[in-house]
Design an enzyme around this catalytic site. Structure first.
Site, PDB file in Angstrom:
ATOM      1  N   GLU A   1      -0.454   4.691  -0.218  1.00 51.57           N
ATOM      2  CA  GLU A   1      -1.615   6.242  -0.306  1.00 51.57           C
ATOM      3  C   GLU A   1      -0.393   7.250  -0.208  1.00 51.57           C
ATOM      4  O   GLU A   1       0.536   7.471   0.496  1.00 51.57           O
ATOM      5  CB  GLU A   1      -2.536   6.381   0.729  1.00 51.57           C
TER       6      GLU A   1
ATOM      7  N   THR B   1      -5.407   5.859 -21.081  1.00 51.21           N
ATOM      8  CA  THR B   1      -5.252   4.319 -20.391  1.00 51.21           C
ATOM      9  C   THR B   1      -3.969   4.106 -21.034  1.00 51.21           C
ATOM     10  O   THR B   1      -3.159   4.682 -21.967  1.00 51.21           O
ATOM     11  CB  THR B   1      -6.218   3.632 -21.017  1.00 51.21           C
TER      12      THR B   1
ATOM     13  N   ASP C   1      -8.506  13.552 -24.176  1.00 52.13           N
ATOM     14  CA  ASP C   1      -8.527  12.070 -23.648  1.00 52.13           C
ATOM     15  C   ASP C   1      -7.808  11.364 -24.796  1.00 52.13           C
ATOM     16  O   ASP C   1      -8.382  11.103 -26.267  1.00 52.13           O
ATOM     17  CB  ASP C   1      -9.888  11.635 -23.569  1.00 52.13           C
TER      18      ASP C   1
ATOM     19  N   ARG D   1      -3.248  -2.718 -17.623  1.00 55.14           N
ATOM     20  CA  ARG D   1      -4.459  -2.135 -17.923  1.00 55.14           C
ATOM     21  C   ARG D   1      -4.291  -0.879 -16.665  1.00 55.14           C
ATOM     22  O   ARG D   1      -4.084  -1.153 -15.445  1.00 55.14           O
ATOM     23  CB  ARG D   1      -5.511  -2.974 -17.426  1.00 55.14           C
TER      24      ARG D   1
ATOM     25  N   TYR E   1       0.854  -1.126   0.124  1.00 58.15           N
ATOM     26  CA  TYR E   1      -0.170   0.109  -0.033  1.00 58.15           C
ATOM     27  C   TYR E   1       0.875   1.294  -0.040  1.00 58.15           C
ATOM     28  O   TYR E   1       2.068   1.401   0.825  1.00 58.15           O
ATOM     29  CB  TYR E   1      -0.873  -0.030   1.397  1.00 58.15           C
TER      30      TYR E   1
ATOM     31  N   LYS F   1      -3.826   0.477 -24.472  1.00 57.09           N
ATOM     32  CA  LYS F   1      -4.409   0.376 -25.610  1.00 57.09           C
ATOM     33  C   LYS F   1      -3.172   0.276 -26.689  1.00 57.09           C
ATOM     34  O   LYS F   1      -2.319  -0.482 -26.698  1.00 57.09           O
ATOM     35  CB  LYS F   1      -5.298   1.366 -26.083  1.00 57.09           C
TER      36      LYS F   1
HETATM   37  N1  DSN Z   1     -13.609   0.492 -23.718  1.00 58.52           N
HETATM   38  C1  DSN Z   1     -12.975   1.367 -24.468  1.00 58.52           C
HETATM   39  C2  DSN Z   1     -12.909   1.187 -25.982  1.00 58.52           C
HETATM   40  O1  DSN Z   1     -13.082   0.141 -26.221  1.00 58.52           O
HETATM   41  O2  DSN Z   1     -12.572   2.119 -26.638  1.00 58.52           O
HETATM   42  C3  DSN Z   1     -12.934   2.705 -24.155  1.00 58.52           C
HETATM   43  O3  DSN Z   1     -12.520   2.961 -22.600  1.00 58.52           O
END
Ligand code: DSN
Length: 430
Positions: A56, A229, A203, A238, A54, A232
């Site tokens: 924090e 994120t 974003d 993740r 942990y 991707k």
């Molecule tokens: N779930 C994602 C996507 O597939 O684009 C977006 O967060």
């Protein structure tokens, strides 16, 4: 670490399910544009004893002892994030993209502010839920307004967005998308935000890897805050990140912790650090450009097969097509593709007359196939198989034949993150 060995002994039932999923991922053509294959190094960093700690707070300002090493790991991830994207400040603690977006709005919009309006891209036009869509808490905590795309071209219409921004006078404009196949003009968004006195949030979750590799313009110089994120196109674990101007660092950090989250996921932070190290390499630059080249080639192949592409093509990692010309709904098309080893998702297209659960479109992309080393020549086959699967969706023999060809191709291009001996090939449809 012998993690697999331990799993075999402790929980063979779970181990069997993991093996089945490994085989599925290895032999399926992963076309979902938000998915990818993390490298073995990222997977290993993510599966460490760091999960036991942990932490924090932030480096050198923690609420628990024993942070000597964790601080160094988080600082490494932060410094790599700043270097890869040229950012003034980075926060690598968001659990994923949705919490990152909520944290940024909470940080930038004071709870006592009279203006709590956000203006983002609507979900049916390719925006994300957390850009203020009606079922998201972002539209309950903030007064949310949505812009769309041009009814004819389905492109972002920056003049129309400016007009709407002048009317709405938002505190925050959100740009970025989850289903937009073209370049986003972040400089133009910054002009619009400046003109109406709004802060700009970008974003870049879908395109972070393209930005890191120089295959899409970066929002970082233009936006007050950039969220992403990490799993991707960036090919990390993740997780989520926020990059921002120094002037906003304090409010955004406080919004992440203690505002929204508790302890950061240190094993994920380690995976992010590795992914950012990989993203700084010359190979990753080639990878990012190859994603786009593959997407263009796949778009061409699909149009050759008579499919109707939203905006008529792609210049990023993603393609959105209307399945109606092949007599299918988006869900029917995506289900048929899945049976044929081609993994995609049904998706709304702009001004879709159908419901979001069974929309007209299918969303595909090339990040994962490009991670396996596929190039333009293979994209021609993939485009042909997609059309064959949708046309032959009632014919198990067609779906079986396409799946066999897909499996053969995938076996020839082993996925990153997998080591020999590779998973056994799954059975084809009965
Ligand atoms: N779930 C994602 C996507 O597939 O684009 C977006 O967060």
């Amino acid at each position: 670490m012998q993690t697999r060995n331990a799993l075999t002994h402790v929980d063979p039932e779970l181990e069997r399910l993991v093996q089945l999923e490994e085989a599925r991922q290895f032999y399926t053509a992963k076309l979902i544009p938000s998915e990818n294959y993390a490298s073995l190094a990222v997977l290993q960093a993510s599966g460490t004893v760091l999960t036991n700690k942990y932490s924090e707070g932030y480096a050198r300002k923690r609420y628990y002892e024993g942070q000597q090493i964790i601080d160094q790991i988080e600082e490494l991830a932060v410094s790599r994030a700043k270097a890869v994207f040229g950012a003034e400040h980075a926060n690598v603690q968001p659990y994923s993209g949705s919490p990152a977006n909520l944290a940024v709005y909470c940080g930038l919009i004071s709870k006592t502010a009279e203006n709590n309006r956000i203006l983002g891209l609507g979900l049916p036009a390719g925006g994300h839920l957390t850009h203020g869509w009606k079922v998201s808490v972002t539209s309950r905590f903030f007064q949310a307004f949505q812009y769309g795309v041009d009814p004819t071209t389905h492109l972002l219409d920056y003049d129309a967005i400016l007009t709407q921004a002048r009317e709405v006078r938002p505190a925050v404009i959100v740009c970025g998308a989850t289903a937009y196949p073209r370049i986003i003009d972040f400089a133009r968004f910054a002009e619009i935000a400046k003109e109406v006195g709004a802060l700009l949030v970008a974003d870049m979750a879908h395109i972070a890897g393209l930005v890191a590799g120089g295959a899409h313009p970066s929002p970082v110089p233009y936006a007050d805050a950039v969220t992403t994120t990490t799993h991707k196109t960036l090919r990390g674990p993740r997780g989520g990140m926020i990059l921002c101007k120094s002037a906003h660092a304090n409010v955004i950090d406080k919004a992440v912790f203690p505002g929204l989250q508790g302890g950061p996921h240190n094993h994920t932070t380690a995976g992010i650090a590795v992914a950012l190290h990989e993203a700084a390499s010359p190979e990753f630059r080639s990878y990012a450009h190859q994603i786009v080249a593959n997407s263009r080639a796949l778009a061409e192949a699909l149009m050759h097969e008579g499919l109707e592409l939203v905006t008529g093509g792609s210049d990023n990692h993603l393609i959105l097509f209307n399945a109606a010309p092949l007599g299918a709904t988006g869900k029917q098309a995506a289900s048929a593709m899945d049976l044929a080893g081609l993994e995609a998702n049904a998706n709304t297209i702009p001004f879709d007359p159908r419901s979001p659960f069974d929309p007209s479109g299918v969303r595909i992309g090339t990040p994962a196939l490009t991670s396996r080393g596929l190039k333009q020549a293979e994209m021609a086959s993939v485009g042909r198989w997609i059309a064959q699967a949708i046309r032959g969706r009632e014919d198990p023999a067609v779906l079986r034949r396409v799946a066999g060809e897909v499996y053969d191709l995938m076996a020839a291009f082993p996925a990153p993150g997998f080591e020999a001996p590779f998973p056994a090939r799954p059975a084809l449809l009965a």
